[in-house]
Design a protein around this motif. Sequence first.
Motif, PDB file in Angstrom:
ATOM      1  N   ARG A  23      33.308-111.858 -57.170  1.00 31.89           N
ATOM      2  CA  ARG A  23      32.921-112.891 -58.130  1.00 31.89           C
ATOM      3  C   ARG A  23      31.476-112.703 -58.594  1.00 31.89           C
ATOM      4  NH1 ARG A  23      34.302-117.764 -60.185  1.00 31.89           N
ATOM      5  NH2 ARG A  23      32.632-119.256 -60.494  1.00 31.89           N
ATOM      6  N   VAL A  36      28.112-113.321 -67.050  1.00 34.21           N
ATOM      7  CA  VAL A  36      29.353-112.907 -66.385  1.00 34.21           C
ATOM      8  C   VAL A  36      29.493-113.532 -64.994  1.00 34.21           C
ATOM      9  CG1 VAL A  36      29.554-110.756 -67.682  1.00 34.21           C
ATOM     10  CG2 VAL A  36      28.330-110.772 -65.502  1.00 34.21           C
ATOM     11  N   ARG A  39      32.926-114.603 -63.662  1.00 31.23           N
ATOM     12  CA  ARG A  39      33.951-113.547 -63.674  1.00 31.23           C
ATOM     13  C   ARG A  39      34.204-113.079 -62.252  1.00 31.23           C
ATOM     14  NH1 ARG A  39      31.877-108.086 -66.040  1.00 31.23           N
ATOM     15  NH2 ARG A  39      30.965-108.000 -63.968  1.00 31.23           N
ATOM     16  N   LYS A  41      36.560-110.117 -60.230  1.00 33.26           N
ATOM     17  CA  LYS A  41      37.453-108.963 -60.380  1.00 33.26           C
ATOM     18  C   LYS A  41      38.013-108.546 -59.030  1.00 33.26           C
ATOM     19  CE  LYS A  41      35.335-106.727 -64.348  1.00 33.26           C
ATOM     20  NZ  LYS A  41      35.050-105.439 -64.940  1.00 33.26           N
ATOM     21  N   THR A  58      41.412-109.698 -63.289  1.00 33.94           N
ATOM     22  CA  THR A  58      40.162-110.398 -63.577  1.00 33.94           C
ATOM     23  C   THR A  58      40.428-111.857 -63.920  1.00 33.94           C
ATOM     24  OG1 THR A  58      39.240-108.331 -64.414  1.00 33.94           O
ATOM     25  CG2 THR A  58      38.068-110.349 -64.973  1.00 33.94           C
ATOM     26  N   LEU A  60      38.479-115.269 -65.382  1.00 41.58           N
ATOM     27  CA  LEU A  60      37.303-115.790 -66.080  1.00 41.58           C
ATOM     28  C   LEU A  60      37.342-117.313 -66.051  1.00 41.58           C
ATOM     29  CD1 LEU A  60      36.665-113.891 -69.446  1.00 41.58           C
ATOM     30  CD2 LEU A  60      35.416-113.719 -67.310  1.00 41.58           C
ATOM     31  N   ALA A  64      32.699-118.389 -69.167  1.00 44.55           N
ATOM     32  CA  ALA A  64      32.307-117.044 -68.742  1.00 44.55           C
ATOM     33  C   ALA A  64      32.717-115.990 -69.765  1.00 44.55           C
ATOM     34  CB  ALA A  64      32.922-116.705 -67.393  1.00 44.55           C
ATOM     35  N   GLU A  65      32.017-114.867 -69.709  1.00 45.25           N
ATOM     36  CA  GLU A  65      32.325-113.705 -70.528  1.00 45.25           C
ATOM     37  C   GLU A  65      32.813-112.579 -69.625  1.00 45.25           C
ATOM     38  OE1 GLU A  65      28.973-112.658 -73.027  1.00 45.25           O
ATOM     39  OE2 GLU A  65      28.516-114.775 -73.358  1.00 45.25           O
ATOM     40  N   SER A  66      33.685-111.736 -70.166  1.00 53.17           N
ATOM     41  CA  SER A  66      34.202-110.599 -69.397  1.00 53.17           C
ATOM     42  C   SER A  66      33.118-109.548 -69.184  1.00 53.17           C
ATOM     43  CB  SER A  66      35.378-109.962 -70.127  1.00 53.17           C
ATOM     44  OG  SER A  66      34.971-109.470 -71.403  1.00 53.17           O
ATOM     45  N   ASN A 117      35.918-116.996 -72.339  1.00 54.17           N
ATOM     46  CA  ASN A 117      36.790-118.117 -72.025  1.00 54.17           C
ATOM     47  C   ASN A 117      36.125-119.387 -72.546  1.00 54.17           C
ATOM     48  OD1 ASN A 117      38.346-120.164 -71.055  1.00 54.17           O
ATOM     49  ND2 ASN A 117      38.509-119.348 -68.982  1.00 54.17           N
TER      50      ASN A 117
END
Length: 159
Positions: A23, A36, A39, A41, A58, A60, A64-66, A117
């Motif tokens: 995270r 991020v 995020r 993963k 992943t 989000l 949040a942004e990827s 998101n």
Amino acid sequence: MPTDAAATAGPHALDATTLEGNRGATGYPAPYRARVAGRAKVKLGDPFGLKNFGVNLTRLEPGAESALRHWHTLQDEFIYVLEGTLVLVTDAGERELRPGMCAGFPAGRADGHHLVNRGTAAAVYLEVGDRTPGDEAHYPDEDLQHRDGRFFHRDGTPW
């Protein structure tokens, strides 16, 4: 009966829900990390020893942004939305992605992209990318580029 080589080769199947995620983990320089932070993963390909491409599950969180908007010189990218709603931002504009939709980004196409998101619930997607050596990532909205595992300013000075 499995051979010794087969026993050390790793799993052929596993329950992805048992894998640990990372995270908010990022190599981005400090000014960009917060974007991020929501995020998480889970690397799905690594437990199998996959070397030619990576697969991440992943998640989000809202807001949040990827990643920062970027494009790759040598590596292809593909995403498939599983849950929630995401906004794909590219040079062409924005497009909403819902479960069952996918997007692809061919290597060498200078069209910065990322997912955001903007909803009120978490979104989950699969991202697949190859691991071609020598790749560079360019970030059209930021004073940032990535090569050889390091981040640089556009003028080539290290971060």
